[in-house]
Design a protein around this motif. Structure first.
Motif, PDB file in Angstrom:
ATOM      1  N   LYS A  16      53.433  48.630  38.360  1.00  0.00           N
ATOM      2  CA  LYS A  16      53.323  48.992  36.944  1.00  0.00           C
ATOM      3  C   LYS A  16      54.684  49.411  36.376  1.00  0.00           C
ATOM      4  O   LYS A  16      54.987  49.110  35.212  1.00  0.00           O
ATOM      5  CB  LYS A  16      52.302  50.114  36.783  1.00  0.00           C
ATOM      6  CG  LYS A  16      50.868  49.698  37.081  1.00  0.00           C
ATOM      7  CD  LYS A  16      49.867  50.789  36.756  1.00  0.00           C
ATOM      8  CE  LYS A  16      49.901  51.903  37.763  1.00  0.00           C
ATOM      9  NZ  LYS A  16      48.797  52.886  37.577  1.00  0.00           N
ATOM     10  N   THR A  41      53.006  43.551  29.667  1.00  0.00           N
ATOM     11  CA  THR A  41      51.744  44.202  30.008  1.00  0.00           C
ATOM     12  C   THR A  41      50.872  43.207  30.750  1.00  0.00           C
ATOM     13  O   THR A  41      50.586  42.118  30.239  1.00  0.00           O
ATOM     14  CB  THR A  41      51.003  44.679  28.740  1.00  0.00           C
ATOM     15  OG1 THR A  41      51.840  45.585  28.029  1.00  0.00           O
ATOM     16  CG2 THR A  41      49.698  45.360  29.106  1.00  0.00           C
ATOM     17  N   PRO A  81      47.754  41.405  31.790  1.00  0.00           N
ATOM     18  CA  PRO A  81      46.358  41.281  31.336  1.00  0.00           C
ATOM     19  C   PRO A  81      45.399  41.502  32.510  1.00  0.00           C
ATOM     20  O   PRO A  81      45.775  41.316  33.669  1.00  0.00           O
ATOM     21  CB  PRO A  81      46.273  39.831  30.847  1.00  0.00           C
ATOM     22  CG  PRO A  81      47.678  39.325  30.798  1.00  0.00           C
ATOM     23  CD  PRO A  81      48.460  40.123  31.774  1.00  0.00           C
ATOM     24  N   GLU A  82      44.168  41.872  32.208  1.00  0.00           N
ATOM     25  CA  GLU A  82      43.178  42.002  33.276  1.00  0.00           C
ATOM     26  C   GLU A  82      42.890  40.647  33.914  1.00  0.00           C
ATOM     27  O   GLU A  82      42.581  40.566  35.098  1.00  0.00           O
ATOM     28  CB  GLU A  82      41.884  42.604  32.728  1.00  0.00           C
ATOM     29  CG  GLU A  82      40.834  42.842  33.801  1.00  0.00           C
ATOM     30  CD  GLU A  82      39.600  43.558  33.281  1.00  0.00           C
ATOM     31  OE1 GLU A  82      38.501  42.996  33.408  1.00  0.00           O
ATOM     32  OE2 GLU A  82      39.756  44.674  32.740  1.00  0.00           O
ATOM     33  N   ALA A  83      43.007  39.575  33.117  1.00  0.00           N
ATOM     34  CA  ALA A  83      42.758  38.216  33.603  1.00  0.00           C
ATOM     35  C   ALA A  83      43.958  37.332  33.247  1.00  0.00           C
ATOM     36  O   ALA A  83      43.936  36.597  32.262  1.00  0.00           O
ATOM     37  CB  ALA A  83      41.473  37.660  32.984  1.00  0.00           C
ATOM     38  N   GLY A 127      49.148  48.487  40.165  1.00  0.00           N
ATOM     39  CA  GLY A 127      48.059  48.074  39.295  1.00  0.00           C
ATOM     40  C   GLY A 127      47.388  46.830  39.848  1.00  0.00           C
ATOM     41  O   GLY A 127      47.904  46.173  40.758  1.00  0.00           O
ATOM     42  N   ALA A 154      44.873  43.185  38.914  1.00  0.00           N
ATOM     43  CA  ALA A 154      44.350  42.227  37.940  1.00  0.00           C
ATOM     44  C   ALA A 154      43.632  41.117  38.685  1.00  0.00           C
ATOM     45  O   ALA A 154      43.853  40.901  39.885  1.00  0.00           O
ATOM     46  CB  ALA A 154      45.480  41.657  37.081  1.00  0.00           C
ATOM     47  N   LEU A 155      42.777  40.392  37.969  1.00  0.00           N
ATOM     48  CA  LEU A 155      42.105  39.232  38.562  1.00  0.00           C
ATOM     49  C   LEU A 155      43.124  38.162  38.938  1.00  0.00           C
ATOM     50  O   LEU A 155      44.208  38.088  38.357  1.00  0.00           O
ATOM     51  CB  LEU A 155      41.091  38.653  37.577  1.00  0.00           C
ATOM     52  CG  LEU A 155      39.879  39.515  37.234  1.00  0.00           C
ATOM     53  CD1 LEU A 155      39.080  38.882  36.098  1.00  0.00           C
ATOM     54  CD2 LEU A 155      38.979  39.714  38.463  1.00  0.00           C
ATOM     55  N   LYS A 163      36.253  48.446  41.367  1.00  0.00           N
ATOM     56  CA  LYS A 163      35.612  47.522  40.435  1.00  0.00           C
ATOM     57  C   LYS A 163      36.282  46.151  40.452  1.00  0.00           C
ATOM     58  O   LYS A 163      35.596  45.120  40.424  1.00  0.00           O
ATOM     59  CB  LYS A 163      35.638  48.089  39.014  1.00  0.00           C
ATOM     60  CG  LYS A 163      34.899  47.216  37.993  1.00  0.00           C
ATOM     61  CD  LYS A 163      34.891  47.840  36.614  1.00  0.00           C
ATOM     62  CE  LYS A 163      34.052  47.024  35.639  1.00  0.00           C
ATOM     63  NZ  LYS A 163      34.525  45.631  35.487  1.00  0.00           N
ATOM     64  N   MET A 164      37.615  46.102  40.503  1.00  0.00           N
ATOM     65  CA  MET A 164      38.320  44.825  40.519  1.00  0.00           C
ATOM     66  C   MET A 164      37.971  44.022  41.770  1.00  0.00           C
ATOM     67  O   MET A 164      37.823  42.798  41.721  1.00  0.00           O
ATOM     68  CB  MET A 164      39.830  45.051  40.427  1.00  0.00           C
ATOM     69  CG  MET A 164      40.646  43.777  40.251  1.00  0.00           C
ATOM     70  SD  MET A 164      40.292  42.905  38.694  1.00  0.00           S
ATOM     71  CE  MET A 164      40.978  44.065  37.495  1.00  0.00           C
ATOM     72  N   ASP A 198      34.372  42.683  41.231  1.00  0.00           N
ATOM     73  CA  ASP A 198      34.395  41.610  40.222  1.00  0.00           C
ATOM     74  C   ASP A 198      34.987  40.333  40.805  1.00  0.00           C
ATOM     75  O   ASP A 198      34.510  39.221  40.512  1.00  0.00           O
ATOM     76  CB  ASP A 198      35.196  42.044  38.996  1.00  0.00           C
ATOM     77  CG  ASP A 198      34.480  43.103  38.168  1.00  0.00           C
ATOM     78  OD1 ASP A 198      33.269  43.323  38.388  1.00  0.00           O
ATOM     79  OD2 ASP A 198      35.139  43.712  37.300  1.00  0.00           O
ATOM     80  N   SER A 199      36.015  40.474  41.624  1.00  0.00           N
ATOM     81  CA  SER A 199      36.659  39.297  42.227  1.00  0.00           C
ATOM     82  C   SER A 199      35.729  38.618  43.219  1.00  0.00           C
ATOM     83  O   SER A 199      35.606  37.387  43.237  1.00  0.00           O
ATOM     84  CB  SER A 199      37.969  39.714  42.906  1.00  0.00           C
ATOM     85  OG  SER A 199      38.886  40.233  41.969  1.00  0.00           O
TER      86      SER A 199
END
Length: 438
Positions: free
Chosen positions: A146, A155, A157-159, A284, A286-287, A363-364, A367-368
């Motif tokens: 980060k 920044t 993105p989450e995806a 951090g 991300a997907l 959670k990531m 979700d993955s």
């Protein structure tokens, strides 16, 4: 100790005069991979032997590619060297169908097999029989610094897309400071560089085989995926990357050498552990990236414990498998090491646990795992099951041979075009030999 289940039963037989002296403990040999969660499990083995004093545990710990070779040879030749094997989502269905593994459907109700995440349990089950129990489950995701992302004025993105990953890798690279924008697997192996590259290629619209089992390395999608991979690694990756697998990249990330690392979700606990990671407070998640075609570049895998049919100690082996993959084991790790270090990706109850929900990557990870679809792994239809592998016996050899070609391209020994051409020819030859194509 063959034939007697517990220390109490032995004591009773001694007292009754059936046995004159205690029998030696029954020894089981466990073959496992040298990943952090398995090393942690070995450190907690005393908890198992305390509950099962009649069972002695011997460990054989191996690097991933070596483990796969050894256990495959052992089980195919029925040599009986191991009583418990650490195997994955690729081997279990194939070996289960061949009768090489014992069913684990007879584990007690208290084990609660129904609590295992459906995506993970499904990959370890054949015709209703579970042939291995998951020690941890994983997909893949982006882990990033980060602080370096902020310094680059970006920044995450989450995806994210692959285009953003390339932009960020360029912006975060500082070769003079030995910080590389991205670290990716380069070590040859069907479960090493080809796990990453197959998942990446899926998101580019590539396939290993078309619906008639014809290899597809001569297509534009594979060319685009491999070219972008090589561009990323040659321009923004660490030196010597063709020798780097999971563990090597983990060490690089932990010591602050990587801006981003796209790899197994299971790595999250190791990059955020301040005892091991110099950048623990700056990570951090991300997907895995996509190319806008409806598939992300993430895989689905479980390292699982299976009992070979040739074991002389089936009950003792199953007792260990039950212990190491139980809810109670997760609680033991949480007690000793904290919830962030619990083996992830196996049980629904873990992700419903309020304490575990506080873990920043929980959670990531879920979700993955849930977004990977081994039955529909690619943009276009395919005749096979598997996201980062093809669930046929021949894939182990073909995948490693293709991985060697792509690793050679990363090392600069062959061009991307030559590597793809070689991959096409060797895959076509092996698939013809095996009778998939004429």
């Amino acid at each position: 100790m063959k034939g007697f289940g517990t220390a109490a039963s032995v004591a009773g037989l001694i007292a009754a005069g059936v046995l004159a002296t205690p029998l030696a403990a029954e020894k089981i040999t466990i073959a496992t991979v040298n990943n952090g969660d398995m090393i942690r499990m070995q450190g907690l083995t005393d908890a198992f032997t305390a509950a099962h004093p009649d069972i002695e545990v011997e460990w054989v710990t191996l690097e991933e590619n070596v483990l796969r070779q050894r256990v495959t040879t052992d089980i195919a030749t029925k040599s009986g060297q191991y009583d418990v094997m650490t195997i994955g989502t690729y081997e279990v269905p194939i070996w289960g169908k061949q009768g090489w593994l014992l069913s684990l459907n007879d584990l007690p109700d208290s084990y609660d097999a129904g609590d295992i995440l459906p995506a993970i349990r499904g990959g370890l089950t054949v015709d209703g029989e579970m042939y291995a129990a998951p020690f941890y489950g994983e997909s893949s995701m982006v882990m990033y610094r980060k602080d370096l992302m902020e310094k680059a004025g970006l920044t995450m993105p989450e995806a994210p897309t692959w285009d953003f990953i390339k932009e960020a890798a360029a912006a975060m690279t500082d070769k003079d400071g030995e910080v590389y924008g991205i670290c990716l697997r380069g070590k040859a192996g069907w479960g090493e560089n080809m796990a990453f590259l197959s998942a990446m290629a899926n998101s580019y619209g590539a396939r290993w085989f078309d619906e008639n089992w014809n290899p597809q390395f001569d297509g534009e999608a594979w060319k685009a995926a491999l070219t972008d991979y090589l561009d990323l690694m040659n321009n923004y990756g660490p030196p010597g990357a063709s020798s780097n697998g999971f563990n090597e990249n983990l060490a690089l990330f932990q010591t602050g050498k990587c801006g981003m690392w796209i790899d197994a979700t299971v790595a999250a606990s190791f990059v955020t552990n301040p005892t091991d990671s110099q950048v623990a407070d700056q990570v951090g998640f991300a997907l895995a990236p996509d190319k806008g075609l409806g598939k992300r570049g993430n895989w689905l895998w479980a390292w699982a414990l299976g009992v070979p049919a040739g074991t002389d100690s089936p009950e003792a082996a199953k007792a260990f498998v039950e212990w190491a993959t139980s809810k109670e084991y997760l609680e033991l790790v949480a007690e000793k090491e904290g919830w962030a270090n619990v083996p992830p990706g196996t049980r629904t109850s873990l992700y419903e646990n309020e304490e575990y929900q506080k873990v920043p990557f929980a959670k990531m990870t879920l979700d993955s795992i849930n977004s990977a679809d081994p039955n529909n792994p690619t943009v276009d239809p395919v005749p096979y099951v598997g996201v980062q592998f093809v669930a046929i016996p021949e894939f182990q050899g073909i995948g490693t041979a293709v991985g060697q070609q792509f690793s050679a391209a990363l090392a600069g020994n062959v061009s991307a075009e030559q590597a793809l051409n070689n991959a096409q020819q060797l895959a076509k030859r092996e698939m013809t030999k095996a009778g998939y194509i004429k």
